[in-house]
Design an enzyme around this catalytic site. Structure first.
Site, PDB file in Angstrom:
ATOM      1  N   GLU A 389      22.582 -42.421 -35.290  1.00 31.60           N
ATOM      2  CA  GLU A 389      22.094 -41.494 -36.315  1.00 31.60           C
ATOM      3  C   GLU A 389      22.594 -40.061 -36.104  1.00 31.60           C
ATOM      4  O   GLU A 389      21.808 -39.138 -36.008  1.00 31.60           O
ATOM      5  CB  GLU A 389      20.560 -41.510 -36.347  1.00 31.60           C
ATOM      6  CG  GLU A 389      19.976 -42.787 -36.937  1.00 31.60           C
ATOM      7  CD  GLU A 389      20.093 -42.882 -38.447  1.00 31.60           C
ATOM      8  OE1 GLU A 389      20.738 -42.006 -39.066  1.00 31.60           O
ATOM      9  OE2 GLU A 389      19.562 -43.854 -39.003  1.00 31.60           O
ATOM     10  N   GLU A 453      19.970 -52.582 -36.126  1.00 28.86           N
ATOM     11  CA  GLU A 453      18.507 -52.550 -36.181  1.00 28.86           C
ATOM     12  C   GLU A 453      18.086 -53.381 -37.386  1.00 28.86           C
ATOM     13  O   GLU A 453      18.658 -53.254 -38.461  1.00 28.86           O
ATOM     14  CB  GLU A 453      17.982 -51.112 -36.339  1.00 28.86           C
ATOM     15  CG  GLU A 453      18.280 -50.236 -35.137  1.00 28.86           C
ATOM     16  CD  GLU A 453      17.876 -48.769 -35.305  1.00 28.86           C
ATOM     17  OE1 GLU A 453      17.008 -48.460 -36.138  1.00 28.86           O
ATOM     18  OE2 GLU A 453      18.471 -47.936 -34.597  1.00 28.86           O
TER      19      GLU A 453
HETATM   20  C1  IPT Z   1      16.180 -45.750 -37.183  1.00 29.05           C
HETATM   21  C2  IPT Z   1      16.528 -45.164 -35.856  1.00 29.05           C
HETATM   22  O1  IPT Z   1      17.852 -45.446 -35.511  1.00 29.05           O
HETATM   23  C3  IPT Z   1      15.644 -45.640 -34.755  1.00 29.05           C
HETATM   24  O2  IPT Z   1      15.851 -44.809 -33.639  1.00 29.05           O
HETATM   25  C4  IPT Z   1      14.217 -45.614 -35.184  1.00 29.05           C
HETATM   26  O3  IPT Z   1      13.829 -44.306 -35.450  1.00 29.05           O
HETATM   27  C5  IPT Z   1      14.054 -46.434 -36.416  1.00 29.05           C
HETATM   28  O4  IPT Z   1      14.834 -45.923 -37.428  1.00 29.05           O
HETATM   29  C6  IPT Z   1      12.637 -46.443 -36.929  1.00 29.05           C
HETATM   30  O5  IPT Z   1      11.690 -46.738 -35.975  1.00 29.05           O
HETATM   31  S1  IPT Z   1      16.793 -44.613 -38.373  1.00 29.05           S
HETATM   32  C7  IPT Z   1      15.978 -44.811 -39.890  1.00 29.05           C
HETATM   33  C8  IPT Z   1      16.391 -43.693 -40.805  1.00 29.05           C
HETATM   34  C9  IPT Z   1      16.289 -46.084 -40.550  1.00 29.05           C
END
Ligand code: IPT
Length: 912
Positions: A389, A453
């Protein structure tokens, strides 16, 4: 300008190199140091550790936003600063040679002195820094001083979604570095899966490598040995012990042979397509924060292996080096991610983002260099990740270019390069199943695709993992993903786990930091159990004529497993045995016949389990890796009861074992138990996913007033052998509602209720649940049921629940989500016994039982806000809305949404 705000990667450090220990003397400087915060009184502190967790200041949690004004590289003048001091003696016979002082992690900026000589400045909190100190050492009374600042220019590059906590939080080591010793080394160990040959060499000035088991003896740097080997994989983490040496120093090494390649857009390891069944792992301990003890890192690895996790993304910084040793040893594919995130610039439309500002170029590349050099010898690492990010820009491209040049053996990952200009793998976060399907069909960008993710594990959930698994199997270039995330970052405090805001932070993101598959104390959550089932490496299903055993391993056969079966009728075991399964190669399947089963009346299920034939380093023999259930015989349909006449005595109505209030039509007594009659219930304490920002299910429910429904009795119709109560249930101030008719009948000692609901008017939203709620005496405590279990299950998270007979207690049914919310639903109960009350379904129902109401659960903010009331509140449901993962990502998929529609739902009550 102070050094704190200089845009540089730090000063005075030795060039980065591999992390290693050797037979040269070294001295751990971990332990109790002198410490003071902001020039206050001196006390002591444990190193490694965070000062905020040792009585100085407080942790603070923000997800994206910087907790200070964004004017890089400047930081607040109020900058918590800790002074550390350690006086140490050298062990006897410490050689008069160069020596390196290594800090494995200082958050965020340290200025270091030894014996009054300044060594330099550290930056890059989760990265090592070494200083040359041999010339400064004396036999005794060495004084090591470190001044650590919470905020520095580096903080702009360290905006990960986690607690802001400072200090010397990783090990400090003094290492003798003998002249003529091992300055640095890189072991190259590739594997040719066609010939079965390993190719071994070592790189580094004047080095030799010896691997006795392979007959490799003092192979000089630059020369290559080709030897037949067993490859390394996450499934079979075969390591060869050896050492890299010079005449004066010997470094033990553990070598894994493997080759990572991208062929025809598919990521392969040792020639085989791999699927990442991964998790994102932050380093977290509920007492020590990111100063994770070794046994805790091991606990993580064991839990992962035991729950069919095969990959880890080290979100969003390189982990403590020990964790990577464990990944090599126990077998986990690793995406090693650099300590980089500038997410907070997103709030400013990315204006001023360092990623595209040439002044920061060296800081970016330095961070990558320090990670790659430190970790290059780990076979477990298969991808390098630039960070998280940080949007996109030249500095990220420069990191990728440097990495590819330095280590062409591993592809480069970074999610923020949407156009795939400088990455080797296309990576996305939280893409919906529908979009992932498109990506797979199009083979978008022509390179391997991973979800770095997905399936946000916040609170109760994630729902919908199964749909992703199907995509990982449907498309060759869709190569798995990494659940967000491994652990809830709750901090132990005041008898519960604390989250954002609990330390009085003016700016925080609440419980968004509580989004893991394990609770803060590493108890597996239902989400982890669901993961283990959805991503099991063996799939056991029924076919027309028998049982299919399908391997989803990428590398090894199923020979390490043994199979057995259990035949249960109505939840009771009637027979069991071993199941013969022929050898099945990776990604192949075998069909075997059903065992001979005795015919027995009742609902019959065959459960087939695959378990470890022998103990491994991560589980005992008998550990169940996968299982499947095959329906052998369906239950006979339930015949509704009736016939008993309704009796009115004074102002009480009796129907079989039920006593009713003739005015309200409510059940007041069942046998000898006072009850507060079942009423239509549509509300559940919203989950984090219901509350999710993108799909604000909860807001729609509250706007509709589903949390404060009113019940109007239209008619209590006393018939000969039935009591019919007609009601309309609706929220205040709206016109829509639901007719709910309760139709009661009885035979001798059983009481049957048929509930019919009919929506009235236009319903503006989905329903949290559809069912009945009743209050029972608190003495009804033991619980037994035949249905899905043993754990909680929801429409889109129910793979881990098998059909069987289970026992528990009311307290045992609760899942202690750190932020209280709906939990503990048991699905598809054929019958339930709670105390001496028996409830039968027609054919099934879901239930929850708790000592507090849904409203209590809704109001609670921490687990200890939930205090038992005088009753047990029992919900019997026809259905609940699914879970989804809208706390970050897609909401509940259409097939799991619960809509207001006409429905009937019947249950029978009996006391004995
Ligand atoms: C995404 C992040 O990469 C991760 O660190 C964490 O914050 C997650 O979201 C949520 O828990 S970024 C998000 C804008 C999709």
């Amino acid at each position: 300008m102070s050094y704190i705000e200089e845009i540089d990667p730090g000063t005075g450090a030795l060039p980065p190199r591999a992390f290693f220990t050797s037979d040269a003397p070294s001295l751990s400087l971990n332990g109790t140091w002198d410490f003071r915060l902001d020039e206050g009184d001196w006390g002591t502190i444990t190193v490694p550790g965070h000062w905020q967790l040792q009585g100085h200041g407080s942790p603070a949690y923000t997800n994206v936003k910087y907790p200070f004004p964004v004017e890089p590289p400047f930081v607040p003048s109020e900058n918590p600063t800790g002074d550390y001091r350690l006086v140490f003696d050298l062990p006897e016979n410490w050689p008069d040679e160069p020596a390196a002082l290594r800090f494995d992690g200082i958050d965020s900026c340290g200025r270091v002195w030894l014996n009054d000589t300044e060594l330099g400045i550290t930056r890059g909190s989760r990265l090592p820094t070494e200083f040359e100190v041999g010339h400064l050492l004396r036999p005794s009374g060495n004084v090591l001083t470190v001044r650590v600042h919470q905020w520095s220019s580096g903080s702009y590059l360290e905006d990960q979604d986690m607690w802001w906590m400072s200090g010397i939080f990783r090990a400090v080591t003094l290492m003798s570095r003998p002249r003529g010793g091992v300055a640095d080394y890189q072991v190259h160990a590739s594997y040719d899966h066609v010939s079965g040959t390993g190719t071994l060499s070592v790189e580094g000035a004047d080095l030799l490598i010896t691997v006795p088991e392979l007959g490799v003896e003092s192979l000089p740097a630059g020369e290559v040995a080709e030897v037949p080997v067993e490859p390394w994989s996450a499934e079979r983490p075969r390591l060869y012990d050896g050492f890299v040496h010079t005449e004066v120093e010997r470094v033990p090494v553990r070598i894994g042979f493997r080759t990572v390649a991208i062929e025809d857009g598919v990521l392969t390891i040792n020639g085989a397509r791999v699927v990442f069944r991964g998790v994102n792992r932050h380093e977290h301990h509920p007492k020590f924060g990111r100063a994770v003890p070794r046994e805790t890192a091991l606990a993580d690895v064991l839990l992962m292996k035991q729950h069919n996790v095969n990959a880890v993304r080290t979100s969003h910084y390189p982990p403590d080096p020990y964790f990577l040793q464990l990944c090599d040893e126990y077998g986990l594919w690793v995406i090693d991610e650099c300590d980089l995130e500038t997410h907070g610039f997103g709030e400013l439309g990315w204006a001023g983002n360092p990623s595209d500002d040439p002044r920061w170029a060296e800081s970016y590349v330095d961070r990558m260099r320090r990670m790659v050099e430190r970790d290059k010898n780990h076979p477990s690492i298969v991808l390098w990740s630039l960070g998280n990010e940080s949007h996109t820009g030249r500095n990220l491209a420069a990191m990728a270019e440097w990495t590819r040049d330095r280590d062409p053996s591993r592809p480069v990952h970074y999610e923020g390069d949407f156009d795939c200009e400088y990455v080797d793998v296309y990576s996305r976060m939280y893409a919906s199943p529908e979009e992932v399907d498109h990506i797979g069909q199009e083979r978008r960008h022509g390179i391997p695709f991973v979800l770095c993710e997905f399936a946000h594990a916040m609170g109760n959930g994630p729902g919908g993992m199964l749909e992703y698994r199907e995509l990982f199997e449907r498309h060759r270039t869709v190569q798995g993903g990494f659940i967000w995330e491994w652990i809830d970052h709750g901090l132990e405090r005041d008898g519960h786990f604390a989250y954002g805001g609990d330390f009085g932070e003016p700016l925080h993101d609440g419980n968004f930091v509580i989004d893991g598959l394990v609770f803060p104390d590493r108890t597996p959550s239902p989400g982890l159990l669901e993961f283990a089932k959805v991503f099991e490496p063996v799939r056991i299903t029924g076919t027309a004529s028998g049982i299919r055993i399908a391997s989803h391993y990428d590398h090894g056969s199923l020979d390490h497993l043994r199979f057995d079966w259990i035949h249960e009728v109505d939840g009771e075991e009637v027979a069991s045995g071993a199941l013969d399964v022929p050898s099945v190669a990776a990604r192949q399947h075998a069909d075997v016949p059903l065992p001979a089963l005795a015919a027995a009346p009742g609902e019959g299920w065959l459960t087939v389990r695959a378990s470890l034939a022998e103990a491994t380093s991560w589980a005992d023999a008998g550990h169940v890796v996968a299982w499947g259930q095959i329906s052998i015989m369906e239950a006979a349909p339930v015949t509704p009861i009736g016939g008993v006449e309704l009796v009115g005595v004074g102002d009480v109505l009796w129907l079989g074992p039920g006593e009713f209030d003739p005015a309200t039509g409510l059940l007041t007594r069942l046998g000898e138990h006072p009850v507060d009659g079942p009423r239509l219930d549509l509300w559940r304490a919203p989950t984090d996913n219901d509350r999710g920002s993108d799909h604000p299910e909860e807001r729609a429910w509250r706007d509709a007033g589903l949390h404060r429904l009113q019940h109007r009795v239209i008619e209590v119709d006393v018939q000969d052998a039935a009591l019919v109560v007609r009601t309309r249930v609706a929220p205040p101030s709206w016109g829509f509602g639901m007719f709910a008719d309760y139709h009661w009948t009885a035979d001798g000692d059983r009481l049957r209720l048929r509930l019919t609901v009919t929506p009235d008017g236009e319903w503006p939203c989905t329903l949290p649940r559809l069912g009945l709620r009743l209050a029972l005496p608190a003495t009804l405590d033991t619980v037994e049921w035949f249905g899905a279990g043993p754990g909680e299950a929801y429409a889109d998270s129910r793979q881990a629940a098998r059909i069987g007979r289970f026992t528990s207690t009311v307290d045992g049914l609760q899942t202690p989500y750190v932020f209280p919310q709906e939990n503990g639903n048991r699905a598809d109960a054929r019958w339930l016994r709670i105390g001496d009350l028996r409830i039968e379904g027609e054919p099934v129902f879901d239930f929850t039982a708790r000592r507090w109401t849904s409203e209590d659960l809704d109001a609670a903010r921490h687990t200890d806000d939930l205090q038992p009331r005088e009753h047990v509140y029992l919900n019997l449901d026809l259905a609940q809305h699914g879970l989804g993962t809208a706390s970050c990502g897609p909401g509940v998929l259409p097939q799991y949404r619960l809509h207001a529609q006409k429905a009937t739902f019947s249950v029978t009550f009996a006391t004995s």
